[in-house]
Scaffold this motif. Structure first.
Motif, PDB file in Angstrom:
ATOM      1  N   GLN A   8       0.766  -1.108   0.132  1.00 19.46           N
ATOM      2  CA  GLN A   8      -0.036   0.044   0.076  1.00 19.46           C
ATOM      3  C   GLN A   8       0.922   1.350  -0.050  1.00 19.46           C
ATOM      4  OE1 GLN A   8      -2.288  -0.626   3.450  1.00 19.46           O
ATOM      5  NE2 GLN A   8      -3.896  -1.946   2.479  1.00 19.46           N
ATOM      6  N   ARG A   9       1.897   1.210   0.868  1.00 17.23           N
ATOM      7  CA  ARG A   9       2.926   2.229   0.685  1.00 17.23           C
ATOM      8  C   ARG A   9       3.532   2.672  -0.471  1.00 17.23           C
ATOM      9  NH1 ARG A   9       7.408   2.921   5.706  1.00 17.23           N
ATOM     10  NH2 ARG A   9       5.450   3.024   6.610  1.00 17.23           N
ATOM     11  N   ILE A  10       3.840   1.497  -1.190  1.00 17.18           N
ATOM     12  CA  ILE A  10       4.571   1.600  -2.755  1.00 17.18           C
ATOM     13  C   ILE A  10       3.602   2.265  -3.600  1.00 17.18           C
ATOM     14  CG2 ILE A  10       5.226   0.276  -4.626  1.00 17.18           C
ATOM     15  CD1 ILE A  10       6.537  -1.706  -2.576  1.00 17.18           C
ATOM     16  N   ALA A  11       2.320   1.790  -3.649  1.00 19.22           N
ATOM     17  CA  ALA A  11       1.129   2.536  -4.470  1.00 19.22           C
ATOM     18  C   ALA A  11       1.026   3.733  -4.299  1.00 19.22           C
ATOM     19  CB  ALA A  11      -0.095   1.595  -4.105  1.00 19.22           C
ATOM     20  N   GLN A  12       0.953   4.193  -3.018  1.00 17.09           N
ATOM     21  CA  GLN A  12       0.517   5.461  -2.449  1.00 17.09           C
ATOM     22  C   GLN A  12       1.722   6.574  -2.899  1.00 17.09           C
ATOM     23  OE1 GLN A  12       0.002   5.256   1.741  1.00 17.09           O
ATOM     24  NE2 GLN A  12      -2.041   4.487   1.472  1.00 17.09           N
ATOM     25  N   GLN A  13       3.119   5.891  -2.975  1.00 13.11           N
ATOM     26  CA  GLN A  13       4.160   6.815  -3.108  1.00 13.11           C
ATOM     27  C   GLN A  13       4.730   6.863  -4.804  1.00 13.11           C
ATOM     28  OE1 GLN A  13       6.062   6.116   1.130  1.00 13.11           O
ATOM     29  NE2 GLN A  13       7.511   6.613  -0.429  1.00 13.11           N
ATOM     30  N   PHE A  14       3.985   5.861  -5.260  1.00  9.66           N
ATOM     31  CA  PHE A  14       4.474   5.500  -6.696  1.00  9.66           C
ATOM     32  C   PHE A  14       4.692   6.750  -7.705  1.00  9.66           C
ATOM     33  CE2 PHE A  14       4.079   3.872 -11.213  1.00  9.66           C
ATOM     34  CZ  PHE A  14       5.060   3.025 -11.225  1.00  9.66           C
ATOM     35  N   SER A  15       3.509   7.537  -7.680  1.00  4.51           N
ATOM     36  CA  SER A  15       3.608   8.681  -8.655  1.00  4.51           C
ATOM     37  C   SER A  15       4.649   9.817  -8.334  1.00  4.51           C
ATOM     38  CB  SER A  15       2.098   9.268  -8.590  1.00  4.51           C
ATOM     39  OG  SER A  15       1.773   9.757  -7.299  1.00  4.51           O
ATOM     40  N   ALA A  16       5.077   9.711  -7.011  1.00  3.71           N
ATOM     41  CA  ALA A  16       6.046  10.533  -6.624  1.00  3.71           C
ATOM     42  C   ALA A  16       7.430  10.105  -6.977  1.00  3.71           C
ATOM     43  CB  ALA A  16       5.941  11.043  -5.287  1.00  3.71           C
ATOM     44  N   LEU A  17       7.550   8.699  -7.127  1.00  5.56           N
ATOM     45  CA  LEU A  17       9.108   8.429  -7.553  1.00  5.56           C
ATOM     46  C   LEU A  17       9.406   8.858  -8.804  1.00  5.56           C
ATOM     47  CD1 LEU A  17       8.304   4.550  -6.352  1.00  5.56           C
ATOM     48  CD2 LEU A  17       9.390   6.523  -5.062  1.00  5.56           C
ATOM     49  N   THR A  18      10.688   8.863  -8.974  1.00  3.67           N
ATOM     50  CA  THR A  18      11.663   8.943 -10.193  1.00  3.67           C
ATOM     51  C   THR A  18      11.142   7.716 -11.182  1.00  3.67           C
ATOM     52  OG1 THR A  18      13.639   7.864  -9.689  1.00  3.67           O
ATOM     53  CG2 THR A  18      13.257  10.167  -9.119  1.00  3.67           C
ATOM     54  N   PRO A  19      11.300   7.864 -12.569  1.00  2.00           N
ATOM     55  CA  PRO A  19      11.168   6.737 -13.463  1.00  2.00           C
ATOM     56  C   PRO A  19      11.729   5.662 -12.874  1.00  2.00           C
ATOM     57  CG  PRO A  19      11.411   8.893 -14.587  1.00  2.00           C
ATOM     58  CD  PRO A  19      11.672   9.115 -13.195  1.00  2.00           C
ATOM     59  N   LYS A  20      13.007   5.661 -12.567  1.00  2.00           N
ATOM     60  CA  LYS A  20      13.854   4.395 -12.378  1.00  2.00           C
ATOM     61  C   LYS A  20      13.376   3.570 -11.144  1.00  2.00           C
ATOM     62  CE  LYS A  20      18.204   5.358 -14.530  1.00  2.00           C
ATOM     63  NZ  LYS A  20      19.664   5.383 -14.737  1.00  2.00           N
ATOM     64  N   LEU A  21      12.865   4.572 -10.128  1.00  3.20           N
ATOM     65  CA  LEU A  21      12.457   3.935  -9.018  1.00  3.20           C
ATOM     66  C   LEU A  21      11.026   3.332  -9.109  1.00  3.20           C
ATOM     67  CD1 LEU A  21      13.400   6.759  -6.384  1.00  3.20           C
ATOM     68  CD2 LEU A  21      14.276   4.264  -6.591  1.00  3.20           C
ATOM     69  N   GLN A  22      10.277   3.986 -10.159  1.00  4.36           N
ATOM     70  CA  GLN A  22       8.988   3.386 -10.346  1.00  4.36           C
ATOM     71  C   GLN A  22       9.213   2.103 -11.210  1.00  4.36           C
ATOM     72  OE1 GLN A  22       6.810   6.168 -13.014  1.00  4.36           O
ATOM     73  NE2 GLN A  22       6.056   7.384 -11.333  1.00  4.36           N
ATOM     74  N   LEU A  23      10.271   1.800 -12.014  1.00 11.13           N
ATOM     75  CA  LEU A  23      10.523   0.742 -12.586  1.00 11.13           C
ATOM     76  C   LEU A  23      10.977  -0.272 -11.660  1.00 11.13           C
ATOM     77  CD1 LEU A  23      10.802  -0.411 -15.579  1.00 11.13           C
ATOM     78  CD2 LEU A  23      13.083  -0.077 -15.459  1.00 11.13           C
ATOM     79  N   ALA A  24      11.670   0.057 -10.696  1.00 15.21           N
ATOM     80  CA  ALA A  24      11.973  -0.862  -9.566  1.00 15.21           C
ATOM     81  C   ALA A  24      10.807  -1.220  -8.728  1.00 15.21           C
ATOM     82  CB  ALA A  24      13.065  -0.361  -8.623  1.00 15.21           C
ATOM     83  N   ALA A  25       9.862  -0.236  -8.376  1.00 17.43           N
ATOM     84  CA  ALA A  25       8.702  -0.317  -7.588  1.00 17.43           C
ATOM     85  C   ALA A  25       7.731  -1.292  -8.215  1.00 17.43           C
ATOM     86  CB  ALA A  25       8.275   1.049  -7.159  1.00 17.43           C
ATOM     87  N   ARG A  26       7.578  -1.050  -9.397  1.00 17.75           N
ATOM     88  CA  ARG A  26       6.507  -2.137 -10.241  1.00 17.75           C
ATOM     89  C   ARG A  26       7.107  -3.629 -10.243  1.00 17.75           C
ATOM     90  NH1 ARG A  26       2.751  -1.579 -14.578  1.00 17.75           N
ATOM     91  NH2 ARG A  26       2.319  -4.067 -15.016  1.00 17.75           N
TER      92      ARG A  26
END
Length: 292
Positions: A8-26
């Protein structure tokens, strides 16, 4: 912190992450077992990012180091099941004599693991919420394009046996969204979508959401573009060694939702099914097999 809270934390913060961090989070959201079982370097390679990106992601999510982050997934996996996934893994590791046998073992492993994740006990509440939402809807619109069209078609076709208020959106004649002209707050939409996400599917969800319709999103990630507007979110795993991601789990979700709707439909559903069967007999739809 447990895995659900971290997801849930990842989903909530996802839009604020950098593109590379989004790739890792996904990748983390979609492959939790890999997080538990692989090193930071191996996980980064699998996610197509440098190992340091995984560390930055862990810190961005509030962890002092990567190992603390990974422990959440180790604990989750340890509480899991030594059932179909483990058996399929053992099957894959057996010595095989040809490539076809190996591929079939790979397919069995991936599909078994997909279904185990998709229909896991922790998903019961989500399915129940989706069922309740659909049961109360005035009209149900169904969307699923390209490889996920079979899931959408099945859901719409099966619902047609016991409901008279289901519309499948298709692209025949270029009129995909025309059926949505009357969608409103009393209606619901069931939408099947996975990466890469079809633009028309996303647009249909956005339009229905703007009109106040309730969205049941059947998708592959909590950060899917159709997950945000969803009132009920059903996640499916779709790993596959085949050409396309697997459609089996999405079909299993469709079948499960239909079964739950019939189960809760009471006498009205039974009457509609009787009427549907009578119509099928009248047109002699099915071949006679000689069985009584």
């Amino acid at each position: 912190m447990d895995k659900r809270t971290l997801d849930q934390r990842i989903a909530q913060q996802f839009s604020a992450l950098t593109p590379k961090l989004q790739l890792a989070a996904r990748y983390v959201l979609d492959h939790p077992r890999d997080v538990a079982m692989q090193s930071m370097r191996a996980l980064g390679q699998a996610a197509s990012v440098q190992a340091g990106v995984m560390l930055r992601l862990a810190r961005e999510l509030g962890f002092d180091n990567y190992e603390d982050f990974r422990t959440v997934y180790k604990t989750w996996l340890g509480q899991g099941t030594d059932t179909f996934s483990a058996r399929a893994s053992a099957l894959q590791q057996r010595e095989v004599q040809n490539a076809d046998a190996r591929l079939m073992a790979d397919m069995l492993q991936s599909e078994t693991q997909n279904l185990t994740q998709t229909l896991a006990p922790e998903a019961v509440e989500r399915f129940a919420a989706a069922q309740k939402l659909l049961a109360q809807a005035r009209h149900i619109y169904v969307v699923g394009l390209r490889s996920l069209f079979p899931a959408a078609y099945y859901f719409s076709y099966a619902c047609g046996m016991f409901r008279q208020d289901t519309t499948l959106l298709t692209s025949t004649g270029g009129v995909f969204t025309d059926a949505l002209r009357k969608v409103g707050a009393e209606d619901a939409m069931v939408v099947f979508s996975a990466a890469p996400y079809a633009r028309d599917t996303v647009a249909a969800v956005e339009f229905a959401h703007e009109r106040g319709a309730r969205i049941v999103a059947v998708t592959d990630s909590t950060v899917s573009p159709i997950a945000g507007p969803a009132h009920a979110l059903l996640l499916f795993a779709n790993a596959s060694p085949s050409l396309f991601p697997s459609v089996v789990p999405a079909l299993s979700v469709a079948q499960t939702l239909v079964a739950m709707l019939v189960q809760s439909g009471g006498q009205a559903s039974l009457d509609e099914i009787d009427n549907s069967e009578a119509q099928l007999r009248r047109f002699d739809v099915y071949a006679r097999t000689g069985r009584s």
